[in-house]
Motif scaffolding. Structure first.
Motif, PDB file in Angstrom:
ATOM      1  N   ARG A 177      -4.101  -5.053   4.371  1.00 13.29           N
ATOM      2  CA  ARG A 177      -2.789  -5.043   3.716  1.00 13.29           C
ATOM      3  C   ARG A 177      -2.863  -5.542   2.280  1.00 13.29           C
ATOM      4  O   ARG A 177      -2.247  -4.970   1.376  1.00 13.29           O
ATOM      5  CB  ARG A 177      -1.795  -5.882   4.503  1.00 13.29           C
ATOM      6  N   ARG A 178      -3.609  -6.641   2.074  1.00 12.46           N
ATOM      7  CA  ARG A 178      -3.632  -7.194   0.729  1.00 12.46           C
ATOM      8  C   ARG A 178      -4.315  -6.263  -0.250  1.00 12.46           C
ATOM      9  O   ARG A 178      -3.822  -6.032  -1.359  1.00 12.46           O
ATOM     10  CB  ARG A 178      -4.342  -8.550   0.746  1.00 12.46           C
ATOM     11  N   ASN A 179      -5.447  -5.731   0.150  1.00 16.05           N
ATOM     12  CA  ASN A 179      -6.176  -4.847  -0.755  1.00 16.05           C
ATOM     13  C   ASN A 179      -5.403  -3.555  -1.010  1.00 16.05           C
ATOM     14  O   ASN A 179      -5.392  -3.042  -2.128  1.00 16.05           O
ATOM     15  CB  ASN A 179      -7.554  -4.529  -0.172  1.00 16.05           C
ATOM     16  N   PHE A 180      -4.776  -3.061   0.019  1.00 14.36           N
ATOM     17  CA  PHE A 180      -3.990  -1.841  -0.116  1.00 14.36           C
ATOM     18  C   PHE A 180      -2.873  -2.036  -1.145  1.00 14.36           C
ATOM     19  O   PHE A 180      -2.699  -1.247  -2.068  1.00 14.36           O
ATOM     20  CB  PHE A 180      -3.399  -1.452   1.234  1.00 14.36           C
ATOM     21  N   ARG A 181      -2.164  -3.132  -0.976  1.00 10.83           N
ATOM     22  CA  ARG A 181      -1.062  -3.421  -1.882  1.00 10.83           C
ATOM     23  C   ARG A 181      -1.543  -3.544  -3.324  1.00 10.83           C
ATOM     24  O   ARG A 181      -0.959  -2.985  -4.246  1.00 10.83           O
ATOM     25  CB  ARG A 181      -0.391  -4.714  -1.428  1.00 10.83           C
ATOM     26  N   LYS A 182      -2.649  -4.292  -3.480  1.00 10.46           N
ATOM     27  CA  LYS A 182      -3.211  -4.476  -4.815  1.00 10.46           C
ATOM     28  C   LYS A 182      -3.516  -3.118  -5.449  1.00 10.46           C
ATOM     29  O   LYS A 182      -3.162  -2.821  -6.570  1.00 10.46           O
ATOM     30  CB  LYS A 182      -4.524  -5.268  -4.704  1.00 10.46           C
ATOM     31  N   LYS A 183      -4.182  -2.288  -4.683  1.00 18.12           N
ATOM     32  CA  LYS A 183      -4.630  -1.011  -5.225  1.00 18.12           C
ATOM     33  C   LYS A 183      -3.452  -0.111  -5.580  1.00 18.12           C
ATOM     34  O   LYS A 183      -3.377   0.439  -6.676  1.00 18.12           O
ATOM     35  CB  LYS A 183      -5.538  -0.314  -4.218  1.00 18.12           C
ATOM     36  N   ILE A 184      -2.544   0.039  -4.636  1.00 12.42           N
ATOM     37  CA  ILE A 184      -1.392   0.913  -4.873  1.00 12.42           C
ATOM     38  C   ILE A 184      -0.574   0.424  -6.060  1.00 12.42           C
ATOM     39  O   ILE A 184      -0.228   1.196  -6.952  1.00 12.42           O
ATOM     40  CB  ILE A 184      -0.493   0.971  -3.622  1.00 12.42           C
ATOM     41  N   LEU A 185      -0.269  -0.878  -6.075  1.00 11.72           N
ATOM     42  CA  LEU A 185       0.531  -1.387  -7.182  1.00 11.72           C
ATOM     43  C   LEU A 185      -0.208  -1.201  -8.506  1.00 11.72           C
ATOM     44  O   LEU A 185       0.421  -0.989  -9.547  1.00 11.72           O
ATOM     45  CB  LEU A 185       0.892  -2.854  -6.956  1.00 11.72           C
ATOM     46  N   GLY A 186      -1.530  -1.246  -8.437  1.00  2.35           N
ATOM     47  CA  GLY A 186      -2.325  -1.037  -9.643  1.00  2.35           C
ATOM     48  C   GLY A 186      -2.119   0.332 -10.269  1.00  2.35           C
ATOM     49  O   GLY A 186      -2.293   0.508 -11.471  1.00  2.35           O
ATOM     50  N   PHE A 187      -1.740   1.298  -9.472  1.00  3.25           N
ATOM     51  CA  PHE A 187      -1.529   2.647 -10.007  1.00  3.25           C
ATOM     52  C   PHE A 187      -0.243   2.749 -10.819  1.00  3.25           C
ATOM     53  O   PHE A 187      -0.050   3.706 -11.554  1.00  3.25           O
ATOM     54  CB  PHE A 187      -1.494   3.688  -8.893  1.00  3.25           C
ATOM     55  N   ASN A 188       0.657   1.779 -10.580  1.00  6.79           N
ATOM     56  CA  ASN A 188       1.884   1.728 -11.365  1.00  6.79           C
ATOM     57  C   ASN A 188       2.845   2.879 -11.163  1.00  6.79           C
ATOM     58  O   ASN A 188       3.649   3.150 -12.035  1.00  6.79           O
ATOM     59  CB  ASN A 188       1.552   1.651 -12.858  1.00  6.79           C
ATOM     60  N   PHE A 189       2.763   3.554 -10.036  1.00  4.69           N
ATOM     61  CA  PHE A 189       3.803   4.557  -9.843  1.00  4.69           C
ATOM     62  C   PHE A 189       4.870   4.077  -8.869  1.00  4.69           C
ATOM     63  O   PHE A 189       5.763   4.824  -8.497  1.00  4.69           O
ATOM     64  CB  PHE A 189       3.243   5.929  -9.445  1.00  4.69           C
TER      65      PHE A 189
END
Lengths: 230, 230
Positions: A177-189
């Motif tokens: 969950r943590r890594n997923f959130r980090k990655k997705i939010l990193g895309f900024n969409f």
DNA sequence: TCAAAAGTGTTGAGTTTACACCCATGC
DNA sequence: GCATGGGTGTAAACTCAACACTTTTGA
């Protein structure tokens, strides 16, 4: 030019939807013929003066009431010359995604019923439709790695856990969950809406929405998203 | 089942070859009809009792003398209903790679000539064949990122620089030699043969070969190979 | 001895993975 | 107060990108 060929061309559509925390696929119940009352993928024969993609959109609309603007060509099935026992038919299959909650289904021309089936509970279908669905699912999984997916499948505002769940459902495995959130939010969409959603128990969730512009940019550019983490 | 359809099904093959340090594509000169004497992709109409893939292999063999066991379905062209001015034809296009030095070309049924054309010098072709070739090239480029490519395109023993060159040619840009070598060797599907190749001037090169078993494993598993480095 | 092509390592930056506890709510 | 689901940070391992000089041969 005279060509003596006796091969028919059909289009079939694998439309994925996400609801009740599960991946679904849209099937129709045939209204006539040898396979009357059997569930199959929406689809049918191409018209002589109709492009493939147009034919797919038309069949989907006619048989299910669903109007989808973006269909992706998946694969053309025609290696097994007996895939349709009634005649030689090759089928150009299309893939699409949609949010089931937004649409009303309406059986019509050729079909007498339409319904969402849970992906993991699809029954045995006529023709090679199970194989088409499997191919479509494989493609959908592959797409997660290089394209953002979600916009079409989720509601306008959704808790982050819906997206998590969607990915886990499509990939059919757990993700961190943590890594997923980090990655997705990193895309900024994604954007926070400020709203929160309460549900029976547990901490209420912030609702997110897609920033359409940035999402479309990412769609075009592609993303590098191999979620390997457990 | 009686279907009144007047649509014809063809198969076309985009066969890439690598020779003279350049990417080539195989074309045939039509021997009859409205497009007589024009260069086109090998291909033709599917037979009623023939699978798509079998049809593609047959047409390739008949028109060029080339026997290829592994063809990959590329895309089905049929959105433009006038793509063939003679009749309504949809074409299922296939993609393949081969080593030109290994094969003799032989025009036959329907074709009066066969030749390798340098990819960057392809002339304007009838139908939508330029578009098919472009789509094939895009797919080939994409495949470099997730599949080892080379086995079919290079000779059995080759200097490392051939592989470098092949990648640069397909991707149409420079890549860093040191990083490329490191990455490729890291996959472990190449082996030194111990032999060396002398050429006019410059230091002689060690010859490599593919370890077929490991190469096939990598093919199946896929590789993660995004060559971004300049 | 010069031109041509082959061969070869290191370092800093960035990315990926693994991992566990607290928070806000309803019941 | 406990069950439920939401939210959060850091450190170690790894991967990637950038970069230039030496070697071997033929002419």
């Amino acid at each position: 030019m005279k060509i003596k060929q006796n091969i028919n061309v059909a289009v079939d559509i694998a439309l994925f939807g996400y609801k009740d925390n599960n991946l679904h696929i849209l099937l129709v119940k045939q209204g006539f013929g040898q396979f009357k009352n059997q569930w199959v993928l929406p689809g049918g024969f191409l018209k002589d003066n109709e492009g493939l993609l147009d034919g797919a959109k038309r069949e989907l609309l006619e048989e299910t009431g669903v109007n989808i603007s973006s269909l992706e060509q998946l694969y053309t099935f025609g290696d097994n010359i007996n895939r349709d026992p009634r005649a030689r038919v090759i089928s150009v299959a299309y893939l699409a995604t949609a949010n089931p909650s937004k649409m009303k289904l309406k059986a019509d021309t050729d079909s007498i019923d339409v319904a969402w089936f849970e992906y993991i509970k699809i029954p045995k279908l006529p023709f090679d439709h199970n194989q088409i669905i499997k191919t479509a699912h494989t493609r959908l999984k592959a797409k997660l790695n290089y394209q953002p997916i979600g916009f079409e499948l989720l509601s306008a505002k959704f808790p982050f856990s819906d997206l998590e769940n969607l990915y886990m459902t499509i990939l059919q495995r757990k993700i961190d969950r943590r890594n997923f959130r980090k990655k997705i939010l990193g895309f900024n969409f994604l954007e926070e809406t400020g709203e929160i959603k309460k549900h029976g128990s547990g901490r209420p969730a912030l609702l997110y929405k897609f920033n359409r512009r940035k999402y479309m940019e990412s769609l075009k550019e592609g993303i590098n998203f191999e979620i390997k983490f457990a």
